[in-house]
Design a protein around this motif. Structure first.
Motif, mmCIF file in Angstrom:
data_model
loop_
_atom_site.group_PDB
_atom_site.id
_atom_site.type_symbol
_atom_site.label_atom_id
_atom_site.label_comp_id
_atom_site.label_asym_id
_atom_site.label_seq_id
_atom_site.Cartn_x
_atom_site.Cartn_y
_atom_site.Cartn_z
ATOM 1 N N ALA A 70 0.833 -1.211 0.000
ATOM 2 C CA ALA A 70 0.000 0.000 0.000
ATOM 3 C C ALA A 70 0.865 1.257 0.000
ATOM 4 C CB ALA A 70 -0.919 -0.011 1.211
ATOM 5 N N ILE A 71 2.003 1.219 0.712
ATOM 6 C CA ILE A 71 2.904 2.378 0.766
ATOM 7 C C ILE A 71 3.614 2.584 -0.576
ATOM 8 C CG2 ILE A 71 5.013 3.254 1.851
ATOM 9 C CD1 ILE A 71 4.102 1.851 4.424
ATOM 10 N N LYS A 72 4.000 1.502 -1.233
ATOM 11 C CA LYS A 72 4.762 1.607 -2.480
ATOM 12 C C LYS A 72 3.863 1.851 -3.704
ATOM 13 C CE LYS A 72 8.086 -1.302 -3.154
ATOM 14 N NZ LYS A 72 8.863 -2.554 -3.264
ATOM 15 N N TYR A 73 2.730 1.130 -3.768
ATOM 16 C CA TYR A 73 1.924 1.187 -4.996
ATOM 17 C C TYR A 73 0.457 1.538 -4.750
ATOM 18 C CZ TYR A 73 5.855 -1.930 -6.059
ATOM 19 O OH TYR A 73 7.096 -2.499 -6.169
ATOM 20 N N GLY A 74 -0.043 1.378 -3.543
ATOM 21 C CA GLY A 74 -1.477 1.472 -3.309
ATOM 22 C C GLY A 74 -1.928 2.754 -2.658
ATOM 23 N N ALA A 75 -2.943 2.615 -1.807
ATOM 24 C CA ALA A 75 -3.630 3.778 -1.247
ATOM 25 C C ALA A 75 -2.710 4.681 -0.447
ATOM 26 C CB ALA A 75 -4.790 3.302 -0.364
ATOM 27 N N LEU A 76 -1.737 4.125 0.261
ATOM 28 C CA LEU A 76 -0.868 4.947 1.106
ATOM 29 C C LEU A 76 0.249 5.624 0.329
ATOM 30 C CD1 LEU A 76 -0.574 2.635 4.253
ATOM 31 C CD2 LEU A 76 -2.204 4.471 3.789
ATOM 32 N N SER A 77 0.314 5.395 -1.023
ATOM 33 C CA SER A 77 1.321 6.074 -1.840
ATOM 34 C C SER A 77 0.862 7.477 -2.227
ATOM 35 C CB SER A 77 1.618 5.254 -3.109
ATOM 36 O OG SER A 77 0.470 5.190 -3.948
ATOM 37 N N SER A 78 -0.414 7.807 -1.970
ATOM 38 C CA SER A 78 -0.940 9.153 -2.235
ATOM 39 C C SER A 78 -1.365 9.804 -0.934
ATOM 40 C CB SER A 78 -2.137 9.084 -3.202
ATOM 41 O OG SER A 78 -3.240 8.471 -2.548
ATOM 42 N N ASP A 79 -1.543 11.119 -0.966
ATOM 43 C CA ASP A 79 -1.881 11.852 0.257
ATOM 44 C C ASP A 79 -3.324 11.636 0.689
ATOM 45 O OD1 ASP A 79 0.662 12.831 0.306
ATOM 46 O OD2 ASP A 79 0.158 14.690 -0.766
ATOM 47 N N SER A 80 -4.187 11.160 -0.226
ATOM 48 C CA SER A 80 -5.610 11.059 0.094
ATOM 49 C C SER A 80 -6.072 9.626 0.342
ATOM 50 C CB SER A 80 -6.447 11.653 -1.051
ATOM 51 O OG SER A 80 -6.165 10.968 -2.273
ATOM 52 N N GLY A 81 -5.187 8.672 0.212
ATOM 53 C CA GLY A 81 -5.590 7.273 0.339
ATOM 54 C C GLY A 81 -5.775 6.832 1.788
ATOM 55 N N SER A 82 -6.559 5.784 1.963
ATOM 56 C CA SER A 82 -6.802 5.232 3.295
ATOM 57 C C SER A 82 -7.014 3.720 3.187
ATOM 58 C CB SER A 82 -8.026 5.887 3.949
ATOM 59 O OG SER A 82 -9.195 5.632 3.187
ATOM 60 N N VAL A 83 -6.948 3.078 4.355
ATOM 61 C CA VAL A 83 -7.098 1.626 4.410
ATOM 62 C C VAL A 83 -8.126 1.275 5.489
ATOM 63 C CG1 VAL A 83 -5.967 -0.588 4.889
ATOM 64 C CG2 VAL A 83 -4.718 1.231 3.699
ATOM 65 N N SER A 84 -9.050 0.380 5.114
ATOM 66 C CA SER A 84 -10.031 -0.116 6.077
ATOM 67 C C SER A 84 -9.758 -1.600 6.329
ATOM 68 C CB SER A 84 -11.458 0.062 5.535
ATOM 69 O OG SER A 84 -12.396 -0.625 6.340
ATOM 70 N N VAL A 85 -9.689 -1.948 7.605
ATOM 71 C CA VAL A 85 -9.525 -3.357 7.985
ATOM 72 C C VAL A 85 -10.669 -3.704 8.929
ATOM 73 C CG1 VAL A 85 -8.016 -5.109 8.965
ATOM 74 C CG2 VAL A 85 -7.018 -3.098 7.847
ATOM 75 N N HIS A 86 -11.523 -4.622 8.479
ATOM 76 C CA HIS A 86 -12.683 -5.011 9.290
ATOM 77 C C HIS A 86 -12.814 -6.529 9.273
ATOM 78 C CE1 HIS A 86 -16.595 -4.917 11.194
ATOM 79 N NE2 HIS A 86 -17.028 -5.759 10.259
ATOM 80 N N TRP A 87 -13.265 -7.085 10.401
ATOM 81 C CA TRP A 87 -13.456 -8.539 10.464
ATOM 82 C C TRP A 87 -14.725 -8.883 11.235
ATOM 83 C CZ3 TRP A 87 -9.621 -5.907 13.128
ATOM 84 C CH2 TRP A 87 -9.738 -5.901 14.524
ATOM 85 N N ASP A 88 -15.212 -10.082 10.960
ATOM 86 C CA ASP A 88 -16.337 -10.641 11.705
ATOM 87 C C ASP A 88 -16.183 -12.160 11.736
ATOM 88 O OD1 ASP A 88 -17.181 -11.561 9.197
ATOM 89 O OD2 ASP A 88 -18.451 -9.813 8.887
ATOM 90 N N VAL A 89 -17.071 -12.812 12.460
ATOM 91 C CA VAL A 89 -17.014 -14.267 12.607
ATOM 92 C C VAL A 89 -18.302 -14.868 12.084
ATOM 93 C CG1 VAL A 89 -16.827 -16.187 14.236
ATOM 94 C CG2 VAL A 89 -15.492 -14.107 14.602
ATOM 95 N N ASP A 90 -18.177 -15.867 11.213
ATOM 96 C CA ASP A 90 -19.329 -16.584 10.670
ATOM 97 C C ASP A 90 -19.560 -17.832 11.517
ATOM 98 O OD1 ASP A 90 -21.296 -17.801 9.236
ATOM 99 O OD2 ASP A 90 -20.155 -18.026 7.371
#
Length: 472
Positions: free
Chosen positions: A386-406
């Protein structure tokens, strides 16, 4: 326990002094405790030495003292003086049980009496009143009560936890079982107040706690509390750790009459935990040294390869992620680790201040060690990409991490979704590097699987993992 029995009980020492009696005994004899306690049996309840009743009772008590064996009197007449000065003609059945000390000698006699006056009268009238069945039932009941008394005494003595009964404002020992006597290292404390029997616990605050329990009527529960106990053999103080309760004993409307002490010695458990902690710390130290050696070897190896600075940085980052996961597991003694801590710790170690652009959420959950390490490495690689190529390589990008249990399946399954947004357009790479392969294969086949979607608006990585029983 005996103090709550509806049957009369009294305890005498070898000189036949009355050292303890329950409320049922006081009611049966129409006496006050302060009037008879400490007095000899035949002084508290006078009888003509020339009568058969006196001789019969005296013979039974002397037989117990001489043989150390139980003696019974099926029927004895022993009149009781009333408060108004008159005499009540009473008939009794009595059992005299020796209470032996550690040396096998008789220290006390437990006298269990049953008022059989009614039974005696029924026997006298059985021919003309036809009450044989009723009389036999009373006699059978008497035998059952005697057997019940014997069983209760045995259960009290053999209880696996330590038990003691304290009575009165001075907290005098009235009963102790074998486990309690072994704990405190003393065998001669019956009848003594706690301050005299165990003087070393006074400054440790336990007598103050007993006073509070007696004053408030509220039980006190001690958990993993340390106590120093002196042995009567003069071996010095012994440090013990105890789980226990001081339970008030209520005497009707008169409030707290005594305190029952009951608990378990958990010293061995505490010592095992301490040894385990030392072993874990030693393991952590050795693994850190090993990782430092690996990092040094890698630095020397990469140093001989031209243009290897980037590869060296990537390798060091992965090594640091592995070390962070190891530290997290060390804090939990290599037990289950919090999923939130795993994700947050690995992401923060890789992304630094960029962690502020993460949205991490999900229900409380812990994972076993192997899955924890695998997930930490996956999160590290995702952060790096994400830092090199993805969302965190731009000033406006963000990352969501969410989990649940089935929980709908037979085997509960964790579903964790890593979703990037706000970064440059994403295209699926023509070939997959080592980092992408590490993400895809970060979980073994028996742990779960990883799926990566290179959507134009951002990478979405879905991790599913089977939860073993210890994951909660």
């Amino acid at each position: 326990m005996l103090g709550l029995s509806p049957n009369p009980y009294v305890i005498m020492d070898t000189d036949l002094h009355l050292v303890w009696m329950n409320e049922a005994y006081l009611r049966a004899t129409m006496r006050q405790r302060e009037d008879i306690i400490g007095r000899k049996m035949f002084d508290a309840f006078p009888s003509d030495p020339d009568t058969e009743s006196f001789r019969q009772l005296n013979r039974s008590l002397r037989r117990v003292l001489g043989t150390g064996e139980v003696d019974e009197i099926a029927l004895i007449r022993y009149d009781i003086a009333r408060p108004d000065g008159g005499l009540d003609v009473r008939f009794w059945s009595a059992t005299h049980t020796p209470l032996l000390g550690d040396d096998g000698k008789v220290e006390y006699i437990l006298k269990h009496t049953v008022d059989v006056t009614e039974l005696h009268k029924l026997r006298q009238l059985r021919d003309e009143m036809g009450v044989v069945r009723r009389a036999d039932a009373v006699e059978a009941r008497n035998r059952d009560l005697q057997e019940e008394s014997r069983r209760m005494t045995e259960l009290f003595e053999q209880a696996p936890g330590f038990v003691a009964v304290l009575e009165g404002p001075e907290h005098r020992f009235r009963m102790t079982n074998e486990a309690y006597r072994e704990l405190v290292g003393r065998s001669d404390i019956l009848g003594l107040p706690v301050r005299e029997a165990l003087p070393e616990i006074v400054d440790q605050g336990f007598v103050d706690i007993l006073n509070t329990v007696r004053a408030t009527g509220e039980p006190y529960v001690g958990r993993r509390e340390q106590v120093l106990l002196e042995s009567e053999k003069g071996e010095g103080a012994s440090k013990r750790f105890l789980n226990f309760i001081f339970q008030p004993i209520f005497d009707g409307d008169q409030g707290v009459s005594g305190i029952m002490v009951q608990g378990y010695d958990i010293t061995e458990e505490i010592e095992f935990e301490e040894r385990q902690r030392l072993l874990i710390n030693e393991l952590n130290h050795r693994v850190k040294n090993t990782l430092a050696i690996v990092q040094g070897l890698a630095g020397q190896s990469f140093g001989t390869v031209e243009g290897s600075e980037e590869a060296k940085a990537i390798f060091n980052g992965r090594l640091q992620a592995l070390a962070a996961a190891h530290n997290l597991l060390t804090q939990t003694s290599w037990g289950s680790a919090s999923l939130h801590d795993i994700v947050t710790g690995s992401a923060e170690a890789t992304a630094g201040d960029l962690i502020q652009r993460f949205d991490i959420s999900g229900p409380p959950l812990t994972l076993p060690p192997q899955t924890s390490v695998s997930l930490a490495m996956i999160v590290h690689e995702l952060c790096t990409n994400a830092i090199k190529y993805g969302a965190l390589s731009s000033d406006s990008g963000s990352v969501s991490v969410h989990w649940d249990v089935d929980d709908s399946k037979r085997e509960p399954t964790l579903r964790l979704v890593w979703s990037e947004s706000g970064g440059p357009p994403v295209e699926e790479p023509s070939r997959r590097g080592f980092g992408t392969r590490l993400i895809s294969r970060g979980l073994s086949a028996d742990q779960g699987e990883v799926e990566m979607e290179f959507r134009p608006e951002g990478l979405v990585c879905t991790i599913t993992a089977r939860l073993v029983e210890e994951a909660i």
